[in-house]
Motif scaffolding. Structure first.
Motif, PDB file in Angstrom:
ATOM      1  N   LYS A   1     151.896  35.068  -6.798  1.00  0.00           N
ATOM      2  CA  LYS A   1     150.486  35.186  -6.419  1.00  0.00           C
ATOM      3  C   LYS A   1     150.100  36.645  -6.183  1.00  0.00           C
ATOM      4  O   LYS A   1     149.002  37.091  -6.571  1.00  0.00           O
TER       5      LYS A   1
ATOM      6  N   LYS B   1     149.585  25.248  -4.982  1.00  0.00           N
ATOM      7  CA  LYS B   1     148.255  24.648  -4.811  1.00  0.00           C
ATOM      8  C   LYS B   1     147.560  25.211  -3.576  1.00  0.00           C
ATOM      9  O   LYS B   1     146.363  25.504  -3.600  1.00  0.00           O
ATOM     10  N   LYS B   2     148.315  25.394  -2.496  1.00  0.00           N
ATOM     11  CA  LYS B   2     147.739  25.966  -1.278  1.00  0.00           C
ATOM     12  C   LYS B   2     147.336  27.431  -1.489  1.00  0.00           C
ATOM     13  O   LYS B   2     146.360  27.905  -0.902  1.00  0.00           O
ATOM     14  N   GLU B   3     148.084  28.135  -2.328  1.00  0.00           N
ATOM     15  CA  GLU B   3     147.781  29.545  -2.596  1.00  0.00           C
ATOM     16  C   GLU B   3     146.738  29.708  -3.707  1.00  0.00           C
ATOM     17  O   GLU B   3     146.393  30.832  -4.084  1.00  0.00           O
ATOM     18  N   LYS B   4     146.275  28.574  -4.239  1.00  0.00           N
ATOM     19  CA  LYS B   4     145.251  28.563  -5.289  1.00  0.00           C
ATOM     20  C   LYS B   4     145.692  29.349  -6.536  1.00  0.00           C
ATOM     21  O   LYS B   4     144.958  30.199  -7.055  1.00  0.00           O
ATOM     22  N   THR B   5     146.899  29.052  -6.968  1.00  0.00           N
ATOM     23  CA  THR B   5     147.403  29.617  -8.215  1.00  0.00           C
ATOM     24  C   THR B   5     147.927  28.475  -9.080  1.00  0.00           C
ATOM     25  O   THR B   5     147.893  27.311  -8.658  1.00  0.00           O
ATOM     26  N   ASN B   6     148.426  28.781 -10.269  1.00  0.00           N
ATOM     27  CA  ASN B   6     148.864  27.761 -11.209  1.00  0.00           C
ATOM     28  C   ASN B   6     150.035  26.964 -10.633  1.00  0.00           C
ATOM     29  O   ASN B   6     151.101  27.527 -10.340  1.00  0.00           O
ATOM     30  N   MET B   7     149.857  25.657 -10.460  1.00  0.00           N
ATOM     31  CA  MET B   7     150.850  24.835  -9.783  1.00  0.00           C
ATOM     32  C   MET B   7     152.102  24.612 -10.627  1.00  0.00           C
ATOM     33  O   MET B   7     153.219  24.585 -10.108  1.00  0.00           O
TER      34      MET B   7
ATOM     35  N   LYS C   1     150.074  25.816   6.027  1.00  0.00           N
ATOM     36  CA  LYS C   1     150.296  25.555   4.599  1.00  0.00           C
ATOM     37  C   LYS C   1     151.776  25.474   4.247  1.00  0.00           C
ATOM     38  O   LYS C   1     152.157  24.770   3.311  1.00  0.00           O
TER      39      LYS C   1
ATOM     40  N   ASP D   1     147.234  38.577  -8.130  1.00  0.00           N
ATOM     41  CA  ASP D   1     146.072  39.153  -7.433  1.00  0.00           C
ATOM     42  C   ASP D   1     145.884  40.636  -7.742  1.00  0.00           C
ATOM     43  O   ASP D   1     144.761  41.157  -7.669  1.00  0.00           O
TER      44      ASP D   1
END
Length: 452
Positions: free
Chosen positions: A166, A100-106, A24, A170
């Motif tokens: 992130k 995006k790879k970490e699935k957070t607000n881009m 990633k 979390d």
């Protein structure tokens, strides 16, 4: 059953290639640079217009003034607004893609990437007034750091800041707004504590580096990491090694240049930017190896320099299979796209074509480097062109008429290297086609041949 050499090589390389292609961090770097690409290409075109290799044209732009300034100054403004601040675009792009790879607000990922980078940046520029020896530190955003020199620390800041963001998110340390609040307002409040976490940590990092001999994180990363990597990247050994590995991956159907480019291209872009700065200042160009050298002189028609292979196929082969494939592949190959050849000939898992497929780019790199080293061909000027720019045109725009002649020579030389190998394949295909024709003829049964 004993494994062949190709099978053994595939067993060793496939896990490495798969790991790299799914990493990633490397994907984020690659995609982050792609965001900046159109901006850099447009800026480079304006630089090319103002430095087109015709002296009469250059003199005209410098002597013709609008509002008291030469036209060349107006053109260079566009270059400064793109190339001179290229690191800003790259940091934003990497932060966005890593988020995006970490699935957070881009959007906030891009924001904290650029924010953390600016927190560490020394906001001064050394200035010595004319006629004095006193050096003044003028408060400013240094163009050096927002240009190529700031790329590597920008990459680090993007990854670290998004990871901190992130982590705080979390942990659940966010402000949750009640239902009915507009989504954008809710997202802004939700990002408050994660952004604060990024700011606090980078604030202390700045203080720590201020106590070191380097004085700031930018100088530390540039001198300890970026300069050594650029010195390694600006070498014939590094270029040939990268291309050898990339082409071995292509032989197994893996997009090798995508994989190696995610690691190697940041170095090449930095070298190109330094060449462009030297061009603007009227100084000798410092780096033979750079992004243009890779894109314009290593291969023609895509990986393996298969434009030479295509010319050999058209001019010297007789089998229907090769001729028809050539018709399909020739136009894309002129613009550097060669998947029809890679998978249609095929090149993939083809031990015979593997030899010239790896050899031709190595020879292209070696000859190009030598001719530029001894001054026969001008060093690439740093102007970023789309990799789809056809050869001869691209050589002229990058290195003058000498660059075009070098490209023609290398394409012809590639034809000679590919020829014995493709002729061997052609003979086999002709035999296969003849056998297929014989089988087809035998299968055609006439009613007149039937006896009772």
């Amino acid at each position: 059953m004993k494994k062949s050499f190709m099978d053994k090589l595939e067993t060793k390389l496939m896990p490495i290639a798969t790991a790299i292609s799914k990493n990633k961090y490397l994907i984020s770097i690659r995609d982050g640079f792609l965001i900046s690409m159109p901006l850099l290409v447009v800026g480079s075109m304006f630089m090319l217009i103002s430095n087109f290799p015709v002296q009469a044209w250059i003199d005209l732009l410098r002597s013709t003034k609008i509002g008291g300034l030469p036209i060349s100054d107006y053109l260079s403004t566009v270059t400064s607004a793109t190339f001179s601040i290229m690191a800003i675009f790259i940091v934003i792009g990497i932060g966005y893609n890593y988020a995006k790879k970490e699935k957070t607000n881009m959007i906030f990922g891009a924001a904290v990437a650029i924010l953390s980078w600016f927190i560490l940046m020394p906001f001064t520029t050394a200035f010595t007034p004319e006629g004095t020896k006193t050096v003044f530190q003028v408060p400013s955003i240094p163009l050096d750091w927002v240009g190529s020199k700031g790329i590597f620390i920008g990459i680090i800041c993007a990854f670290v800041s998004v990871r901190i963001y992130k982590w705080v998110e979390d942990k659940g340390w966010t402000i949750k707004m009640p239902k009915g609040v507009p989504p954008t307002v809710g997202q802004s409040f939700s990002a408050l504590f994660p952004i604060a976490g990024v700011v606090i940590i980078f604030f202390f990092i700045r203080i720590v580096f201020s106590l070191t001999p380097w004085g700031n994180a930018f100088d530390f990363v540039y001198k300890i990491l970026q300069l050594p990597l650029q010195k390694v990247g600006d070498s014939l050994g590094a270029m040939t090694g990268v291309y050898f590995f990339a082409h071995v991956l292509w032989l197994f159907g893996i997009h090798g240049t995508n994989i190696t480019g995610s690691v190697f291209n940041p170095i090449l872009y930095s070298l190109s930017a330094e060449n462009l700065q030297a061009l603007q200042a009227g100084l000798p160009l410092p780096h033979i190896i750079n992004q243009q050298f890779q894109d314009l002189f290593a291969t023609y028609g895509g990986a393996g320099s298969t434009l030479s292979l295509l010319v050999a196929m058209f001019g010297f082969c007789k089998s229907k299979r090769i001729k028809e494939l050539g018709k399909i592949a020739v136009v894309p190959a002129i613009f550097g796209i060669n998947e029809p050849i890679i998978f249609g000939l095929p090149v993939v898992l083809n031990p015979l074509i593997a030899i010239p497929f790896i050899l031709v780019p190595m020879i292209n790199i070696l000859i190009s480097w030598i001719t530029m080293r001894i001054g026969m061909v001008p060093i690439c000027n740093g102007v970023i062109m789309p990799w789809t720019t056809p050869p001869i045109i691209s050589g002229f725009l990058s290195s003058g008429w000498q660059g075009s002649l070098l490209q023609i020579f290398l394409i012809v030389l590639g034809i000679g290297i590919y020829l014995p190998f493709i002729k061997t394949m052609d003979k086999q295909y002709l035999l296969d086609e003849a056998k297929a024709q014989d089988v087809s003829t035998e299968d055609n049964i006439s009613l007149d041949d039937l006896t009772f």
